[in-house]
Design an enzyme around this catalytic site. Sequence first.
Site, PDB file in Angstrom:
ATOM      1  CG  HIS A 132     -12.565 -37.322  -4.167  1.00 56.32           C
ATOM      2  ND1 HIS A 132     -13.026 -36.657  -5.282  1.00 56.32           N
ATOM      3  CD2 HIS A 132     -13.108 -38.557  -4.219  1.00 56.32           C
ATOM      4  CE1 HIS A 132     -13.807 -37.460  -5.986  1.00 56.32           C
ATOM      5  NE2 HIS A 132     -13.884 -38.620  -5.348  1.00 56.32           N
ATOM      6  CD  GLU A 183     -16.211 -44.854  -4.432  1.00 58.46           C
ATOM      7  OE1 GLU A 183     -17.208 -45.371  -3.877  1.00 58.46           O
ATOM      8  OE2 GLU A 183     -16.032 -43.640  -4.506  1.00 58.46           O
TER       9      GLU A 183
END
Length: 156
Positions: free
Chosen positions: A21, A94
């Site tokens: 990201h 994550e």
Amino acid sequence: MSTPAAHREPSEAVTLLLVRHGMTDATGPRLAGRAEGIHLNDTGRVQAAHLASRLDGVVPAALISSPLERCRQTAEAVAERLDTEITVDERFLECDYGTWTGRSLTELADDPLWSMVQSHPSAVRFPGGEALAAASARAVEAVRDWNAQLLRDGPT
């Protein structure tokens, strides 16, 4: 004369692009991990737009994102540019940093476990969280599943 990208048939091989990201206000000073509510900052939005422009003309078989907001925002820039849908897959979430989530990297550097994270990360399990090896295995399994599905069924 070449065939326009939008009309090409998918190949028998899958090319995988893994994209992190864009920047957030938490990138760098804190271990954001799975913390919710962290969005791209101005720099991250520019990075996402730049990524999307670099991928212009690519015809993805699938565009898959972690459920985290910052990841979805990055994928949304690409999806809009490539006129494709995003599929969210929890397995690309994550690593669960447990009690380390949200703590400053400066503070964590004083923790004895930090040196192990730096020298032998695959041996680390975060306090109250996940082992990096487990997070890696989860993501690799997802990649293998998507590869098999896309080769079997074609684009999503």
